[in-house]
Design an enzyme around this catalytic site. Sequence first.
Site, PDB file in Angstrom:
ATOM      1  N   LYS A 139     -41.926  36.943   0.330  1.00 20.73           N
ATOM      2  CA  LYS A 139     -42.495  35.595   0.138  1.00 20.73           C
ATOM      3  C   LYS A 139     -43.715  35.700  -0.763  1.00 20.73           C
ATOM      4  O   LYS A 139     -44.537  36.613  -0.575  1.00 20.73           O
ATOM      5  CB  LYS A 139     -42.869  35.010   1.500  1.00 20.73           C
ATOM      6  CG  LYS A 139     -43.348  33.558   1.463  1.00 20.73           C
ATOM      7  CD  LYS A 139     -43.658  33.040   2.869  1.00 20.73           C
ATOM      8  CE  LYS A 139     -44.031  31.561   2.860  1.00 20.73           C
ATOM      9  NZ  LYS A 139     -44.293  31.027   4.211  1.00 20.73           N
ATOM     10  N   SER A 174     -42.079  26.499   5.357  1.00 18.51           N
ATOM     11  CA  SER A 174     -42.437  26.799   3.999  1.00 18.51           C
ATOM     12  C   SER A 174     -41.731  28.033   3.398  1.00 18.51           C
ATOM     13  O   SER A 174     -41.733  28.192   2.176  1.00 18.51           O
ATOM     14  CB  SER A 174     -43.947  27.031   3.901  1.00 18.51           C
ATOM     15  OG  SER A 174     -44.319  28.209   4.592  1.00 18.51           O
ATOM     16  N   SER A 181     -42.738  27.824   9.851  1.00 19.63           N
ATOM     17  CA  SER A 181     -42.310  28.147   8.480  1.00 19.63           C
ATOM     18  C   SER A 181     -41.337  29.302   8.341  1.00 19.63           C
ATOM     19  O   SER A 181     -40.837  29.549   7.244  1.00 19.63           O
ATOM     20  CB  SER A 181     -43.534  28.431   7.608  1.00 19.63           C
ATOM     21  OG  SER A 181     -44.182  27.241   7.273  1.00 19.63           O
TER      22      SER A 181
END
Lengths: 498, 95
Positions: free
Chosen positions: A82, A162, A186
């Site tokens: 990420k 997210s 997330s």
Amino acid sequence: MSDMVELTGQSLAAALDGLEKGRFSSVELTRAHLDAVEALNPTLNAYITVTAEQALTQAAEADAVRARGEAGLLCGAPVAIKDLFCTEGVRTTAASRILSNFVPPYESTVTAQMKRDGAVSLGKTNLDEFAMGSSNMTSAFGAVQNPWRRRGDDSPLVPGGSSGGSASAVAARIALAATGTDTGGSIRQPASFCGIAGIKPTYGRCSRWGTVAFASSLDQAGPLARTVEDCAILLRSMAGFDPKDSTSVDVAVPDFRAAVGRSVKGMRIGIPAEYRAPGMPEEIERWWQQGIAWLRDAGCEIVDVSLPHTRYGLATYYIVAPAECSSNLARYDGVRFGERVEADSLDALYERSRAAGFGDEVKRRILIGTYVLSSGYYDAYYLKAQKVRSLILRDFTEAFGRVDALLTPTAPSAAFGLGEKMSDPVTMYLNDIFTVPASMAGVPGMSVPVGLDSAGLPLGLQLIGRPFDEETLFALGSALEKAAGFDHLPALRAGAVA
Amino acid sequence: MSLDAATIRRIARLARLGVGEAEIERLQTELGHIIGWVEQLGELDLDGVEPIAGVGHAALRLRADEVTDGDRVEAVLSNAPGRAGPFYAVPKVVE
């Protein structure tokens, strides 16, 4: 093509086994993934940065290391990171314009540990800007597509957020597994939307050092992968005490993989009455009941429990998280790093750099956070939220006096269309209604894919455990996974004809 | 609920976030809606409840008071949007 499908379609566990047995090399495995990224990323936009050259170098090194008999836990496995984890020498954006050219001179603890264990990084995955969002629509680098489609409908859907890029990449088989971070859901919500597994471990289990901060009392890193076992393998590498993070907890990291498949007979599973949202599709309730039945069949005892402050979790979160965000994001001032807009005075430089560098959702959260912390409003909002957080934590502590884990839906809906729920921020916030309470309490939560809704979209169930008892979640998660036998594939995936 | 324009300007100033006049009205509605929604916490009786800032699994640690890092000027300044020698450069603050 069938070779590529075999290489990209396998689990992380199977890939590591294949590498060990010499069935293929890390270079071959990595190249198959890079080819798949090249084919699919223009549509999915799951990666912000692809580090192909570096990945092949790391893969060749991994092959050499394995040949010497020194293979680490993840040796040669191509994974995605990420773009919130700082990676030395590789641009790290947090999906924000303000960090669009930021190249960290250091490596986050989590990714350093994965490197130590031989992981090959394919690149940095897209996310909601500064991890603030539930759809990946707030990224300054564009929306991410979910590789799943509704049956008979080709319109693109969100991957959740997210960690939307990570979830999309893993579901589409353009990474074996990926790191995520979870502040209010997330990891778990995008895992549910993309039909994969994901776990937010206990707060303090993974170091936050070198991870771009959003809300420091909540942020926690964790893995997303296609199987519960793969999550266990990756979490073992990511987790561990780090003196550089004052909230990192000095406890041993168990062999999570050993808990996968462990008997769950006699475990007490709490079903909280409050995990029902207004307008929640009947199908989610039905899969929840199915999950309860599966765990009962596996020998668990099902217990009705109440977590009475659940309904206040979201409102509490949307005071606490913006407050911490407004404080953490004060560092982006156009002076030490990040984008700068020149101005005549220092204050004007701050104001113009921040106005140009942040997107709308981040600005809203900075302003809400500043408001609830400001003189005259602190007691009415922030202090009050801190008290409610106390009650939410107490709900969990009391429930865990009676049960070993809780079973709930992960999210109140399946994936929705790109651009939906954007008209009103609160509508978007409701996505996290079932994931936020565990974040507020710092307890671990895992999402496991269990089935499809009538439109053909995946749905996940959430297991919530006691602090530092991720092993129980891995045991229960693998029991659910086995019972569900979820083997559905997304429309867009490596090797499938697009 | 709507926040008044003066409040929006005040918090934007506190946050050092440039907000154009054209954005004020939209923010009044959006932020007002969020604040109105979180006010549901007012339903709870919180007398005697201790506030918590986090879940506190970790006890704060002490370490030896010694230098563990430093002498990395180029690394520290490598992302600076403006620099003068080994310093960050900003607009003139003191006349």
